[in-house]
Design a protein around this motif. Structure first.
Motif, mmCIF file in Angstrom:
data_model
loop_
_atom_site.group_PDB
_atom_site.id
_atom_site.type_symbol
_atom_site.label_atom_id
_atom_site.label_comp_id
_atom_site.label_asym_id
_atom_site.label_seq_id
_atom_site.Cartn_x
_atom_site.Cartn_y
_atom_site.Cartn_z
ATOM 1 N N ASP A 147 1.009 -1.143 -0.073
ATOM 2 C CA ASP A 147 0.127 0.007 -0.020
ATOM 3 C C ASP A 147 0.748 1.316 0.115
ATOM 4 O O ASP A 147 0.383 2.165 -0.440
ATOM 5 N N THR A 148 1.954 1.154 0.840
ATOM 6 C CA THR A 148 2.606 2.422 0.937
ATOM 7 C C THR A 148 3.289 2.979 -0.490
ATOM 8 O O THR A 148 3.971 3.921 -0.499
ATOM 9 N N ASP A 149 3.291 1.905 -1.471
ATOM 10 C CA ASP A 149 3.830 2.371 -2.800
ATOM 11 C C ASP A 149 2.735 3.264 -3.636
ATOM 12 O O ASP A 149 3.393 3.677 -4.669
ATOM 13 N N LEU A 150 1.697 2.921 -3.370
ATOM 14 C CA LEU A 150 0.416 3.570 -4.102
ATOM 15 C C LEU A 150 0.845 4.906 -4.420
ATOM 16 O O LEU A 150 0.231 5.295 -5.492
ATOM 17 N N LEU A 151 1.058 5.764 -3.437
ATOM 18 C CA LEU A 151 1.229 6.912 -3.710
ATOM 19 C C LEU A 151 2.415 7.387 -4.529
ATOM 20 O O LEU A 151 2.351 8.637 -5.400
ATOM 21 N N THR A 168 -2.475 11.809 -16.920
ATOM 22 C CA THR A 168 -3.666 12.251 -16.895
ATOM 23 C C THR A 168 -3.654 13.556 -17.888
ATOM 24 O O THR A 168 -2.841 14.394 -17.795
ATOM 25 N N GLY A 169 -4.898 13.478 -18.667
ATOM 26 C CA GLY A 169 -4.855 14.523 -19.931
ATOM 27 C C GLY A 169 -3.406 14.293 -20.493
ATOM 28 O O GLY A 169 -3.026 13.182 -21.174
ATOM 29 N N SER A 170 -2.697 15.613 -20.954
ATOM 30 C CA SER A 170 -1.485 15.528 -21.480
ATOM 31 C C SER A 170 -0.275 15.380 -20.636
ATOM 32 O O SER A 170 0.781 15.420 -21.066
ATOM 33 N N GLN A 171 -0.649 15.109 -19.275
ATOM 34 C CA GLN A 171 0.403 15.146 -18.239
ATOM 35 C C GLN A 171 0.791 13.616 -17.820
ATOM 36 O O GLN A 171 0.151 13.071 -17.650
ATOM 37 N N LYS A 172 2.249 13.307 -17.825
ATOM 38 C CA LYS A 172 2.741 12.196 -17.067
ATOM 39 C C LYS A 172 3.362 12.649 -15.730
ATOM 40 O O LYS A 172 4.279 13.277 -15.895
ATOM 41 N N LEU A 173 2.700 12.282 -14.605
ATOM 42 C CA LEU A 173 3.007 12.799 -13.637
ATOM 43 C C LEU A 173 3.834 11.619 -12.663
ATOM 44 O O LEU A 173 3.519 10.429 -12.834
ATOM 45 N N ALA A 174 4.833 11.804 -12.097
ATOM 46 C CA ALA A 174 5.766 10.894 -11.502
ATOM 47 C C ALA A 174 5.127 10.149 -10.094
ATOM 48 O O ALA A 174 5.607 8.997 -10.152
ATOM 49 N N ASN A 175 4.391 10.879 -9.711
ATOM 50 C CA ASN A 175 3.701 10.158 -8.396
ATOM 51 C C ASN A 175 2.200 11.044 -8.107
ATOM 52 O O ASN A 175 1.948 12.068 -8.968
ATOM 53 N N ARG A 176 1.447 10.562 -7.045
ATOM 54 C CA ARG A 176 0.226 11.152 -6.914
ATOM 55 C C ARG A 176 0.358 12.007 -5.686
ATOM 56 O O ARG A 176 -0.871 12.462 -5.311
ATOM 57 N N VAL A 177 1.313 12.380 -5.274
ATOM 58 C CA VAL A 177 1.552 13.619 -4.391
ATOM 59 C C VAL A 177 1.527 14.979 -4.997
ATOM 60 O O VAL A 177 2.383 15.324 -5.661
ATOM 61 N N VAL A 178 0.432 15.725 -4.553
ATOM 62 C CA VAL A 178 0.517 17.109 -5.091
ATOM 63 C C VAL A 178 0.552 18.213 -4.343
ATOM 64 O O VAL A 178 -0.230 18.018 -3.110
ATOM 65 N N MET A 179 1.264 19.175 -4.711
ATOM 66 C CA MET A 179 1.374 20.349 -3.824
ATOM 67 C C MET A 179 0.049 21.171 -4.182
ATOM 68 O O MET A 179 -0.107 21.826 -5.324
ATOM 69 N N ALA A 180 -0.561 21.557 -3.161
ATOM 70 C CA ALA A 180 -1.933 22.147 -3.038
ATOM 71 C C ALA A 180 -1.720 23.745 -3.516
ATOM 72 O O ALA A 180 -0.472 24.274 -2.907
ATOM 73 N N PRO A 181 -2.590 24.474 -4.060
ATOM 74 C CA PRO A 181 -2.303 25.801 -4.036
ATOM 75 C C PRO A 181 -2.467 26.601 -2.675
ATOM 76 O O PRO A 181 -3.401 26.056 -2.108
ATOM 77 N N LEU A 182 -1.327 27.410 -2.691
ATOM 78 C CA LEU A 182 -1.052 28.027 -1.236
ATOM 79 C C LEU A 182 -0.950 29.472 -1.200
ATOM 80 O O LEU A 182 0.045 29.857 -1.928
ATOM 81 N N THR A 183 -1.693 30.254 -0.999
ATOM 82 C CA THR A 183 -1.545 31.721 -0.867
ATOM 83 C C THR A 183 -0.519 32.048 0.251
ATOM 84 O O THR A 183 -0.804 31.761 1.345
ATOM 85 N N ARG A 184 0.759 32.846 -0.179
ATOM 86 C CA ARG A 184 1.686 33.090 0.633
ATOM 87 C C ARG A 184 2.006 34.593 0.738
ATOM 88 O O ARG A 184 2.961 34.719 1.598
ATOM 89 N N ASN A 185 1.439 35.343 -0.357
ATOM 90 C CA ASN A 185 1.596 36.682 0.078
ATOM 91 C C ASN A 185 2.944 37.230 0.129
ATOM 92 O O ASN A 185 3.380 38.182 0.802
ATOM 93 N N ARG A 186 3.815 36.598 -1.020
ATOM 94 C CA ARG A 186 5.303 36.975 -0.919
ATOM 95 C C ARG A 186 5.761 37.582 -2.297
ATOM 96 O O ARG A 186 6.860 37.532 -2.636
ATOM 97 N N ALA A 187 4.698 37.860 -3.252
ATOM 98 C CA ALA A 187 4.993 38.317 -4.395
ATOM 99 C C ALA A 187 5.661 39.678 -4.364
ATOM 100 O O ALA A 187 5.623 40.391 -3.193
ATOM 101 N N GLY A 188 6.532 40.159 -5.275
ATOM 102 C CA GLY A 188 7.282 41.388 -5.223
ATOM 103 C C GLY A 188 6.408 42.595 -5.653
ATOM 104 O O GLY A 188 5.114 42.379 -6.036
#
Ligand code: 8OZ
Length: 357
Positions: free
Chosen positions: A2-6, A12-32
């Motif tokens: 099971d631990t390998d599943l992630l 998916t679509g036109s994308q080949k992703l290396a794993n199932r772990v996604v970085m969620a969108p995160l507002t960080r208010n550090r733009a210049g």
């Protein structure tokens, strides 16, 4: 095991992703200045490039779409150049990155709008609460309802932003239709009281999202476009009388587009409760399904194993653990995120979380 599943690849679509772990969108208010991404932002995203997919923080499609200080845009030449630094850094490290396209609608303030204009929304209904401005918190004002003849212009803002995203080197985009911002304001009956082609009935409320999706997939191709929704969330004072019906219909609407994914924020940020059965939304959509909302490694593995999800997005864990994939793989301890440095500031609490040594 099971631990390998992630850690299995997924196309998916036109994308080949290396794993199932996604970085969620995160507002960080550090733009210049000028809402332009900086070298520090490039470093931050580059540190997280082993995610199967990075979804950027919410990014304004136009000056009218701005709702918070120091959030990035994708409407000026300087912003596109800033984002190029980010995509180059992530790609050099073998990562994949989608830009999240954002228009806040009524969750803004005249002080953040061009010429001090009122924020726009489907209907002139003031949200409860306060806007984050450069001068601190200010009570929300009643937004101006978009005239029907203006709506195509807003759809065009999304299309132009998608063109800029391509130019900036992104692998795709995510349409932000969640968390009480403009598209969500159109979708729900609590904020959409229009009696025209864009409101009045469920089909009319869905129309704006349908047009935005058409416009953005027209630019990028459907395989490079995801959509994010948050059916139960009441964040930003958003309500719907029947979220289950509304968002099953959203999934039905999106199904024929053959998108890269549908991304669902589960539960309500405000109450912390999850009441809906998201399997219904997943079945209605029929394509790659991404879930988000307080997942641990164990819950994420269970979601993939049972087929409840294909991808899992992690937010706070990604703030604190640039090498989250590596830590999951090794069963290593996780750094704890520091909420005091989530929004605004500098490298502290942003690019200084330690990697495994
Ligand atoms: C937290 C603070 C400001 C904005 C969202 C873009 O909820 C946001 C956001 C989150 O989608």
């Amino acid at each position: 095991m099971d631990t390998d599943l992630l850690f299995t690849e997924i196309t998916t679509g036109s994308q080949k992703l290396a794993n199932r772990v996604v970085m969620a969108p995160l507002t960080r208010n550090r733009a210049g200045a000028g809402n332009v991404p900086t070298d520090l932002n490039a470093l931050y995203y580059g540190q997280r490039a082993t995610a199967g997919l990075i979804i950027t923080e919410a990014t304004q499609i136009s000056p009218q779409g701005v709702g918070y200080p120091a959030t990035p845009g994708i409407h000026s030449t300087e912003q596109v150049l800033g984002w190029k630094k980010v995509t180059r850094t992530v790609h050099e490290k073998g990562g994949r990155i989608f830009l999240q396209l954002w228009h806040v609608g009524r969750i803004s303030h005249p002080s953040l709008q061009p010429e001090g204009a009122l924020p726009v929304a489907p209907s002139a209904i003031r949200p409860a609460g306060e806007a984050f401005t450069y001068e601190g918190l200010k009570p929300f004002e009643t937004p101006r309802a978009l005239e029907i003849h203006e709506i195509q212009g807003v759809v065009d803002q999304y299309a132009r932003a998608a063109e800029h995203a391509l130019e900036a080197g992104f692998d795709g985009v995510e349409i932000h239709a969640a968390n009480g911002y403009l598209i969500d304001q159109f979708l729900r009956d609590g904020t959409n009281r229009r009696q025209d082609a864009y409101g009045g009935g469920l089909r009319q409320r869905l129309r704006f999202l349908g047009e935005v999706t058409e416009a953005v997939t027209g630019v990028l191709g459907s395989g490079r476009v995801g959509v994010r929704i948050s059916p139960e969330n009441t964040f930003n004072d958003i309500q719907d009388s029947d979220p289950r019906k509304t968002f099953t219909a959203v999934a039905d609407l999106l199904r024929p587009h053959g998108l890269a994914y549908l991304h669902v924020v589960e539960g309500d940020f405000v109450t912390g409760k999850t009441l809906l059965d998201y399997g219904e939304v997943r079945r209605a959509f029929g394509g790659t399904f991404m879930v988000n909302g307080g997942y641990t490694q164990e819950r994420a593995e269970a979601a993939i194993r049972t087929g409840a999800a294909d991808l899992v997005a992690f937010g706070s864990l990604y703030i604190a653990n640039p090498d989250l994939v590596e830590r999951f793989r090794k069963g290593a301890a996780l750094n704890a995120p520091d909420p005091a440095t989530y929004y605004g500031g500098d490298a502290r609490g942003y690019t200084d979380y330690p990697f495994l040594s």
